[in-house]
Scaffold this motif. Structure first.
Motif, PDB file in Angstrom:
ATOM      1  N   GLY A  49     -17.889  -8.568   7.207  1.00  6.84           N
ATOM      2  CA  GLY A  49     -16.783  -8.940   8.072  1.00  6.84           C
ATOM      3  C   GLY A  49     -15.592  -8.013   8.009  1.00  6.84           C
ATOM      4  O   GLY A  49     -14.673  -8.108   8.820  1.00  6.84           O
ATOM      5  N   LEU A  50     -15.598  -7.083   7.039  1.00  6.00           N
ATOM      6  CA  LEU A  50     -14.478  -6.151   6.914  1.00  6.00           C
ATOM      7  C   LEU A  50     -14.648  -4.997   7.899  1.00  6.00           C
ATOM      8  O   LEU A  50     -15.635  -4.274   7.859  1.00  6.00           O
ATOM      9  CB  LEU A  50     -14.385  -5.603   5.488  1.00  6.00           C
ATOM     10  CG  LEU A  50     -13.265  -4.593   5.239  1.00  6.00           C
ATOM     11  CD1 LEU A  50     -11.903  -5.234   5.461  1.00  6.00           C
ATOM     12  CD2 LEU A  50     -13.366  -4.019   3.822  1.00  6.00           C
ATOM     13  N   LYS A  51     -13.683  -4.831   8.773  1.00  5.07           N
ATOM     14  CA  LYS A  51     -13.703  -3.743   9.754  1.00  5.07           C
ATOM     15  C   LYS A  51     -12.720  -2.636   9.375  1.00  5.07           C
ATOM     16  O   LYS A  51     -13.032  -1.453   9.451  1.00  5.07           O
ATOM     17  CB  LYS A  51     -13.362  -4.275  11.141  1.00  5.07           C
ATOM     18  CG  LYS A  51     -14.315  -5.358  11.647  1.00  5.07           C
ATOM     19  CD  LYS A  51     -15.750  -4.850  11.742  1.00  5.07           C
ATOM     20  CE  LYS A  51     -16.679  -5.953  12.269  1.00  5.07           C
ATOM     21  NZ  LYS A  51     -18.092  -5.490  12.299  1.00  5.07           N
ATOM     22  N   LYS A  52     -11.525  -3.056   8.980  1.00  4.65           N
ATOM     23  CA  LYS A  52     -10.504  -2.085   8.593  1.00  4.65           C
ATOM     24  C   LYS A  52      -9.751  -2.589   7.373  1.00  4.65           C
ATOM     25  O   LYS A  52      -9.560  -3.784   7.189  1.00  4.65           O
ATOM     26  CB  LYS A  52      -9.515  -1.846   9.744  1.00  4.65           C
ATOM     27  CG  LYS A  52     -10.084  -1.044  10.900  1.00  4.65           C
ATOM     28  CD  LYS A  52      -8.993  -0.739  11.917  1.00  4.65           C
ATOM     29  CE  LYS A  52      -9.548   0.115  13.056  1.00  4.65           C
ATOM     30  NZ  LYS A  52      -8.482   0.456  14.051  1.00  4.65           N
ATOM     31  N   GLY A  53      -9.311  -1.654   6.549  1.00  5.66           N
ATOM     32  CA  GLY A  53      -8.548  -2.015   5.359  1.00  5.66           C
ATOM     33  C   GLY A  53      -8.745  -0.971   4.273  1.00  5.66           C
ATOM     34  O   GLY A  53      -9.506  -0.021   4.447  1.00  5.66           O
ATOM     35  N   THR A  54      -8.055  -1.153   3.178  1.00  9.15           N
ATOM     36  CA  THR A  54      -8.187  -0.243   2.041  1.00  9.15           C
ATOM     37  C   THR A  54      -8.667  -1.031   0.834  1.00  9.15           C
ATOM     38  O   THR A  54      -8.148  -2.118   0.540  1.00  9.15           O
ATOM     39  CB  THR A  54      -6.843   0.424   1.713  1.00  9.15           C
ATOM     40  OG1 THR A  54      -6.347   1.072   2.887  1.00  9.15           O
ATOM     41  CG2 THR A  54      -7.007   1.463   0.617  1.00  9.15           C
ATOM     42  N   VAL A  55      -9.652  -0.483   0.138  1.00  7.90           N
ATOM     43  CA  VAL A  55     -10.196  -1.118  -1.055  1.00  7.90           C
ATOM     44  C   VAL A  55      -9.890  -0.226  -2.254  1.00  7.90           C
ATOM     45  O   VAL A  55     -10.094   0.987  -2.205  1.00  7.90           O
ATOM     46  CB  VAL A  55     -11.714  -1.351  -0.931  1.00  7.90           C
ATOM     47  CG1 VAL A  55     -12.241  -2.061  -2.174  1.00  7.90           C
ATOM     48  CG2 VAL A  55     -12.025  -2.175   0.317  1.00  7.90           C
ATOM     49  N   TYR A  56      -9.403  -0.843  -3.311  1.00  7.95           N
ATOM     50  CA  TYR A  56      -9.007  -0.095  -4.503  1.00  7.95           C
ATOM     51  C   TYR A  56      -9.840  -0.526  -5.709  1.00  7.95           C
ATOM     52  O   TYR A  56     -10.102  -1.710  -5.896  1.00  7.95           O
ATOM     53  CB  TYR A  56      -7.534  -0.351  -4.836  1.00  7.95           C
ATOM     54  CG  TYR A  56      -6.576  -0.008  -3.729  1.00  7.95           C
ATOM     55  CD1 TYR A  56      -5.990   1.253  -3.650  1.00  7.95           C
ATOM     56  CD2 TYR A  56      -6.227  -0.960  -2.769  1.00  7.95           C
ATOM     57  CE1 TYR A  56      -5.093   1.564  -2.635  1.00  7.95           C
ATOM     58  CE2 TYR A  56      -5.334  -0.660  -1.752  1.00  7.95           C
ATOM     59  CZ  TYR A  56      -4.761   0.600  -1.695  1.00  7.95           C
ATOM     60  OH  TYR A  56      -3.881   0.905  -0.696  1.00  7.95           O
ATOM     61  N   LEU A  57     -10.217   0.446  -6.526  1.00  9.27           N
ATOM     62  CA  LEU A  57     -10.858   0.182  -7.815  1.00  9.27           C
ATOM     63  C   LEU A  57      -9.804   0.452  -8.878  1.00  9.27           C
ATOM     64  O   LEU A  57      -9.273   1.564  -8.971  1.00  9.27           O
ATOM     65  CB  LEU A  57     -12.071   1.096  -8.015  1.00  9.27           C
ATOM     66  CG  LEU A  57     -12.854   0.893  -9.329  1.00  9.27           C
ATOM     67  CD1 LEU A  57     -13.447  -0.505  -9.394  1.00  9.27           C
ATOM     68  CD2 LEU A  57     -13.955   1.937  -9.464  1.00  9.27           C
ATOM     69  N   LYS A  58      -9.495  -0.576  -9.680  1.00 10.68           N
ATOM     70  CA  LYS A  58      -8.424  -0.444 -10.667  1.00 10.68           C
ATOM     71  C   LYS A  58      -8.896  -0.867 -12.058  1.00 10.68           C
ATOM     72  O   LYS A  58      -9.892  -1.563 -12.214  1.00 10.68           O
ATOM     73  CB  LYS A  58      -7.208  -1.291 -10.262  1.00 10.68           C
ATOM     74  CG  LYS A  58      -6.622  -0.912  -8.912  1.00 10.68           C
ATOM     75  CD  LYS A  58      -5.329  -1.670  -8.647  1.00 10.68           C
ATOM     76  CE  LYS A  58      -4.727  -1.274  -7.304  1.00 10.68           C
ATOM     77  NZ  LYS A  58      -3.369  -1.859  -7.103  1.00 10.68           N
ATOM     78  N   LYS A  59      -8.142  -0.434 -13.057  1.00 11.10           N
ATOM     79  CA  LYS A  59      -8.389  -0.866 -14.429  1.00 11.10           C
ATOM     80  C   LYS A  59      -7.066  -0.803 -15.195  1.00 11.10           C
ATOM     81  O   LYS A  59      -6.095  -0.194 -14.735  1.00 11.10           O
ATOM     82  CB  LYS A  59      -9.445  -0.003 -15.109  1.00 11.10           C
ATOM     83  CG  LYS A  59      -9.007   1.413 -15.441  1.00 11.10           C
ATOM     84  CD  LYS A  59     -10.090   2.140 -16.235  1.00 11.10           C
ATOM     85  CE  LYS A  59      -9.639   3.534 -16.648  1.00 11.10           C
ATOM     86  NZ  LYS A  59     -10.668   4.219 -17.465  1.00 11.10           N
ATOM     87  N   VAL A  60      -7.042  -1.428 -16.357  1.00 13.96           N
ATOM     88  CA  VAL A  60      -5.837  -1.426 -17.186  1.00 13.96           C
ATOM     89  C   VAL A  60      -5.858  -0.201 -18.090  1.00 13.96           C
ATOM     90  O   VAL A  60      -6.836   0.062 -18.787  1.00 13.96           O
ATOM     91  CB  VAL A  60      -5.742  -2.706 -18.041  1.00 13.96           C
ATOM     92  CG1 VAL A  60      -4.551  -2.628 -18.987  1.00 13.96           C
ATOM     93  CG2 VAL A  60      -5.627  -3.932 -17.146  1.00 13.96           C
ATOM     94  N   LYS A  61      -4.756   0.544 -18.059  1.00 13.22           N
ATOM     95  CA  LYS A  61      -4.603   1.713 -18.911  1.00 13.22           C
ATOM     96  C   LYS A  61      -3.210   1.695 -19.516  1.00 13.22           C
ATOM     97  O   LYS A  61      -2.215   1.696 -18.798  1.00 13.22           O
ATOM     98  CB  LYS A  61      -4.812   3.005 -18.112  1.00 13.22           C
ATOM     99  CG  LYS A  61      -4.763   4.264 -18.963  1.00 13.22           C
ATOM    100  CD  LYS A  61      -5.053   5.502 -18.125  1.00 13.22           C
ATOM    101  CE  LYS A  61      -5.045   6.756 -18.991  1.00 13.22           C
ATOM    102  NZ  LYS A  61      -5.306   7.981 -18.180  1.00 13.22           N
ATOM    103  N   ASP A  62      -3.160   1.636 -20.852  1.00 14.84           N
ATOM    104  CA  ASP A  62      -1.869   1.578 -21.551  1.00 14.84           C
ATOM    105  C   ASP A  62      -1.006   0.436 -21.031  1.00 14.84           C
ATOM    106  O   ASP A  62       0.176   0.609 -20.719  1.00 14.84           O
ATOM    107  CB  ASP A  62      -1.112   2.909 -21.418  1.00 14.84           C
ATOM    108  CG  ASP A  62      -1.882   4.078 -22.027  1.00 14.84           C
ATOM    109  OD1 ASP A  62      -2.597   3.855 -23.010  1.00 14.84           O
ATOM    110  OD2 ASP A  62      -1.769   5.193 -21.491  1.00 14.84           O
ATOM    111  N   THR A  63      -1.597  -0.731 -20.897  1.00 18.78           N
ATOM    112  CA  THR A  63      -0.973  -1.995 -20.457  1.00 18.78           C
ATOM    113  C   THR A  63      -0.593  -2.011 -18.974  1.00 18.78           C
ATOM    114  O   THR A  63      -0.086  -3.021 -18.472  1.00 18.78           O
ATOM    115  CB  THR A  63       0.300  -2.334 -21.282  1.00 18.78           C
ATOM    116  OG1 THR A  63       1.353  -1.418 -20.956  1.00 18.78           O
ATOM    117  CG2 THR A  63       0.013  -2.270 -22.783  1.00 18.78           C
ATOM    118  N   ALA A  64      -0.843  -0.919 -18.255  1.00 17.11           N
ATOM    119  CA  ALA A  64      -0.518  -0.876 -16.823  1.00 17.11           C
ATOM    120  C   ALA A  64      -1.793  -0.863 -15.996  1.00 17.11           C
ATOM    121  O   ALA A  64      -2.820  -0.301 -16.409  1.00 17.11           O
ATOM    122  CB  ALA A  64       0.319   0.356 -16.503  1.00 17.11           C
TER     123      ALA A  64
END
Length: 233
Positions: free
Chosen positions: A31-46
Protein backbone atom coordinates in the motif's frame (compact mmCIF):
# COMPACT_ATOMS: atom_id res chain seq x y z
CA UNK A 1 38.02 -24.28 -21.89
CA UNK A 2 38.61 -20.69 -23.02
CA UNK A 3 34.86 -19.98 -22.83
CA UNK A 4 34.71 -21.40 -19.30
CA UNK A 5 37.73 -19.35 -18.25
CA UNK A 6 36.19 -16.16 -19.63
CA UNK A 7 32.91 -16.94 -17.83
CA UNK A 8 34.71 -17.47 -14.51
CA UNK A 9 36.57 -14.19 -14.91
CA UNK A 10 33.30 -12.36 -15.59
CA UNK A 11 31.66 -13.95 -12.53
CA UNK A 12 34.59 -12.96 -10.34
CA UNK A 13 34.56 -9.42 -11.69
CA UNK A 14 30.84 -9.14 -11.00
CA UNK A 15 31.24 -10.51 -7.46
CA UNK A 16 34.09 -8.13 -6.68
CA UNK A 17 32.22 -5.16 -8.11
CA UNK A 18 29.05 -5.87 -6.14
CA UNK A 19 28.99 -4.07 -2.81
CA UNK A 20 28.89 -6.43 0.16
CA UNK A 21 26.85 -5.68 3.27
CA UNK A 22 26.83 -7.25 6.74
CA UNK A 23 23.07 -6.75 7.01
CA UNK A 24 20.46 -6.60 4.28
CA UNK A 25 16.88 -5.75 5.24
CA UNK A 26 14.47 -6.82 2.50
CA UNK A 27 11.29 -4.86 3.05
CA UNK A 28 7.80 -4.92 1.59
CA UNK A 29 5.18 -2.37 2.66
CA UNK A 30 1.85 -3.15 1.02
CA UNK A 31 0.00 0.00 0.00
CA UNK A 32 2.99 2.33 0.21
CA UNK A 33 3.27 4.49 -2.90
CA UNK A 34 5.38 7.41 -1.71
CA UNK A 35 7.39 8.15 1.40
CA UNK A 36 10.79 7.77 3.00
CA UNK A 37 11.86 4.72 4.98
CA UNK A 38 14.76 4.89 7.42
CA UNK A 39 16.89 2.16 8.99
CA UNK A 40 18.13 3.33 12.38
CA UNK A 41 20.01 2.03 15.40
CA UNK A 42 21.25 3.35 18.74
CA UNK A 43 24.84 4.59 18.76
CA UNK A 44 26.36 6.21 21.85
CA UNK A 45 22.85 6.63 23.36
CA UNK A 46 21.62 8.49 20.25
CA UNK A 47 19.33 7.13 17.54
CA UNK A 48 21.14 7.44 14.20
CA UNK A 49 20.14 6.70 10.62
CA UNK A 50 22.33 4.07 8.94
CA UNK A 51 20.41 3.89 5.66
CA UNK A 52 17.30 5.33 4.01
CA UNK A 53 15.36 5.11 0.78
CA UNK A 54 12.80 7.32 -0.95
CA UNK A 55 9.91 5.16 -2.12
CA UNK A 56 8.16 6.26 -5.28
CA UNK A 57 5.88 3.54 -6.57
CA UNK A 58 7.86 0.43 -5.61
CA UNK A 59 6.83 -0.89 -2.19
CA UNK A 60 9.59 -3.54 -2.15
CA UNK A 61 13.16 -2.44 -1.46
CA UNK A 62 16.36 -3.14 0.48
CA UNK A 63 18.20 -1.31 3.23
CA UNK A 64 21.70 -2.11 4.46
CA UNK A 65 24.05 -1.66 7.39
CA UNK A 66 27.42 -2.70 8.76
CA UNK A 67 27.11 -5.06 11.71
CA UNK A 68 29.80 -6.25 14.13
CA UNK A 69 27.51 -8.30 16.36
CA UNK A 70 23.74 -8.88 16.64
CA UNK A 71 21.81 -5.80 17.71
CA UNK A 72 18.43 -4.10 17.58
CA UNK A 73 17.51 -1.92 14.61
CA UNK A 74 14.47 0.25 13.91
CA UNK A 75 12.57 0.67 10.67
CA UNK A 76 10.93 4.10 10.50
CA UNK A 77 8.31 5.20 8.03
CA UNK A 78 7.93 8.89 7.27
CA UNK A 79 4.55 9.28 5.59
CA UNK A 80 4.98 13.01 5.01
CA UNK A 81 3.05 13.70 8.21
CA UNK A 82 3.82 14.43 11.84
CA UNK A 83 3.38 10.76 12.70
CA UNK A 84 6.37 8.46 12.77
CA UNK A 85 5.92 4.71 13.14
CA UNK A 86 8.72 2.29 13.83
CA UNK A 87 9.29 -1.45 13.73
CA UNK A 88 12.00 -2.80 16.02
CA UNK A 89 13.85 -6.00 15.18
CA UNK A 90 16.89 -7.95 16.36
CA UNK A 91 19.28 -8.43 13.46
CA UNK A 92 22.31 -10.61 12.82
CA UNK A 93 24.55 -10.73 9.77
CA UNK A 94 22.76 -11.83 6.63
CA UNK A 95 19.23 -11.13 5.48
CA UNK A 96 16.23 -10.01 7.51
CA UNK A 97 12.85 -9.89 5.78
CA UNK A 98 10.13 -7.51 6.94
CA UNK A 99 6.67 -7.63 5.40
CA UNK A 100 3.99 -5.21 6.55
CA UNK A 101 1.28 -2.83 5.37
CA UNK A 102 0.96 0.94 5.20
CA UNK A 103 -2.35 0.84 7.05
CA UNK A 104 -0.99 -1.01 10.09
CA UNK A 105 2.73 -0.48 9.71
CA UNK A 106 3.76 -1.74 13.16
CA UNK A 107 1.02 -4.25 14.02
CA UNK A 108 1.05 -6.08 10.67
CA UNK A 109 4.83 -6.49 10.64
CA UNK A 110 6.07 -10.04 9.99
CA UNK A 111 9.79 -10.39 10.65
CA UNK A 112 11.86 -13.31 9.42
CA UNK A 113 15.56 -13.23 10.10
CA UNK A 114 17.88 -13.94 12.98
CA UNK A 115 17.73 -16.50 15.75
CA UNK A 116 17.87 -13.56 18.15
CA UNK A 117 14.63 -12.21 16.67
CA UNK A 118 12.85 -15.49 17.42
CA UNK A 119 14.12 -15.44 20.99
CA UNK A 120 13.04 -11.82 21.41
CA UNK A 121 9.59 -12.63 19.99
CA UNK A 122 9.23 -15.37 22.60
CA UNK A 123 10.02 -12.90 25.37
CA UNK A 124 7.71 -10.19 24.03
CA UNK A 125 4.81 -12.65 23.77
CA UNK A 126 5.00 -13.35 27.49
CA UNK A 127 5.38 -9.65 28.29
CA UNK A 128 2.24 -8.89 26.27
CA UNK A 129 0.29 -11.28 28.51
CA UNK A 130 1.55 -9.51 31.63
CA UNK A 131 0.68 -6.14 30.11
CA UNK A 132 -2.81 -7.21 29.05
CA UNK A 133 -3.60 -8.34 32.59
CA UNK A 134 -2.20 -5.10 33.96
CA UNK A 135 -4.50 -3.09 31.66
CA UNK A 136 -7.45 -5.06 32.96
CA UNK A 137 -6.39 -4.23 36.53
CA UNK A 138 -6.14 -0.52 35.69
CA UNK A 139 -9.75 -0.60 34.43
CA UNK A 140 -10.90 -2.54 37.49
CA UNK A 141 -9.11 -0.11 39.79
CA UNK A 142 -10.69 2.88 38.02
CA UNK A 143 -14.17 1.39 38.41
CA UNK A 144 -13.47 0.61 42.06
CA UNK A 145 -12.47 4.23 42.69
CA UNK A 146 -15.66 5.46 41.01
CA UNK A 147 -17.71 3.15 43.24
CA UNK A 148 -15.70 3.89 46.37
CA UNK A 149 -14.83 0.21 46.76
CA UNK A 150 -11.68 0.47 48.93
CA UNK A 151 -11.33 -3.30 49.22
CA UNK A 152 -11.25 -3.71 45.43
CA UNK A 153 -8.82 -0.80 45.08
CA UNK A 154 -6.37 -2.47 47.46
CA UNK A 155 -6.67 -5.89 45.83
CA UNK A 156 -6.13 -4.59 42.29
CA UNK A 157 -3.14 -2.52 43.41
CA UNK A 158 -1.65 -5.54 45.18
CA UNK A 159 -2.06 -7.72 42.09
CA UNK A 160 -0.56 -4.98 39.91
CA UNK A 161 2.50 -4.83 42.18
CA UNK A 162 2.81 -8.61 41.99
CA UNK A 163 2.72 -8.51 38.19
CA UNK A 164 5.60 -6.02 38.18
CA UNK A 165 7.64 -8.36 40.40
CA UNK A 166 6.79 -11.32 38.18
CA UNK A 167 7.89 -9.41 35.09
CA UNK A 168 11.25 -8.70 36.69
CA UNK A 169 11.75 -12.30 37.78
CA UNK A 170 10.64 -13.63 34.42
CA UNK A 171 13.11 -11.33 32.63
CA UNK A 172 15.98 -12.41 34.87
CA UNK A 173 15.16 -16.10 34.40
CA UNK A 174 14.66 -15.65 30.66
CA UNK A 175 18.06 -14.01 30.33
CA UNK A 176 19.74 -16.76 32.37
CA UNK A 177 18.03 -19.45 30.27
CA UNK A 178 19.22 -17.74 27.07
CA UNK A 179 22.79 -16.99 28.07
CA UNK A 180 23.95 -17.98 24.57
CA UNK A 181 21.85 -15.24 22.94
CA UNK A 182 22.60 -11.53 22.63
CA UNK A 183 19.00 -10.98 23.70
CA UNK A 184 20.02 -11.75 27.30
CA UNK A 185 22.29 -8.72 27.91
CA UNK A 186 19.96 -6.54 25.83
CA UNK A 187 17.04 -7.33 28.15
CA UNK A 188 19.21 -6.66 31.18
CA UNK A 189 20.07 -3.23 29.77
CA UNK A 190 16.60 -2.23 28.62
CA UNK A 191 14.04 -4.04 30.77
CA UNK A 192 15.61 -4.46 34.22
CA UNK A 193 18.39 -1.85 34.21
CA UNK A 194 17.10 -0.55 37.57
CA UNK A 195 17.12 -3.98 39.22
CA UNK A 196 19.55 -4.83 42.00
CA UNK A 197 23.06 -5.02 40.61
CA UNK A 198 23.42 -8.59 41.87
CA UNK A 199 20.83 -9.72 39.30
CA UNK A 200 22.59 -7.89 36.48
CA UNK A 201 25.90 -9.34 37.63
CA UNK A 202 24.47 -12.86 37.64
CA UNK A 203 23.24 -12.44 34.08
CA UNK A 204 26.55 -11.00 32.89
CA UNK A 205 28.58 -13.77 34.53
CA UNK A 206 26.38 -16.46 32.98
CA UNK A 207 26.85 -15.26 29.39
CA UNK A 208 28.81 -17.41 26.97
CA UNK A 209 32.17 -15.92 25.87
CA UNK A 210 30.76 -15.01 22.44
CA UNK A 211 27.78 -13.16 23.86
CA UNK A 212 29.86 -11.49 26.58
CA UNK A 213 32.11 -10.12 23.82
CA UNK A 214 29.15 -8.79 21.79
CA UNK A 215 27.94 -5.17 21.69
CA UNK A 216 25.35 -5.66 24.41
CA UNK A 217 27.55 -7.99 26.44
CA UNK A 218 30.24 -5.31 26.66
CA UNK A 219 27.68 -2.59 27.38
CA UNK A 220 26.23 -4.64 30.24
CA UNK A 221 29.67 -5.13 31.80
CA UNK A 222 30.37 -1.42 31.51
CA UNK A 223 26.96 -0.55 32.99
CA UNK A 224 27.50 -2.84 35.98
CA UNK A 225 30.96 -1.37 36.57
CA UNK A 226 29.49 2.14 36.57
CA UNK A 227 26.83 1.14 39.12
CA UNK A 228 29.39 -0.47 41.42
CA UNK A 229 31.67 2.57 41.24
CA UNK A 230 28.73 4.83 42.08
CA UNK A 231 27.70 2.70 45.05
CA UNK A 232 31.18 2.74 46.58
CA UNK A 233 31.43 5.00 49.67
Amino acid sequence: MKKISVLLVLVLMFSCGKEQHDLTVKTSIKGLKKGTVYLKKVKDTALVTVDSIVVNGNSEFELHSDLESPEVFFLYLDKNSKENDRISFFADKGITEINTTLKNFVFDAKINGSAQQKTWDEYKLMMSRFNERNLDLIKENFEAQKNGDTSKIKSTQKESDNILKRKYLYTVNFALNHKDSEVAPYLALTEIYNAQVKYLDTISNSLTPKVKDSKYGKELQSFIKTIKNTEQP
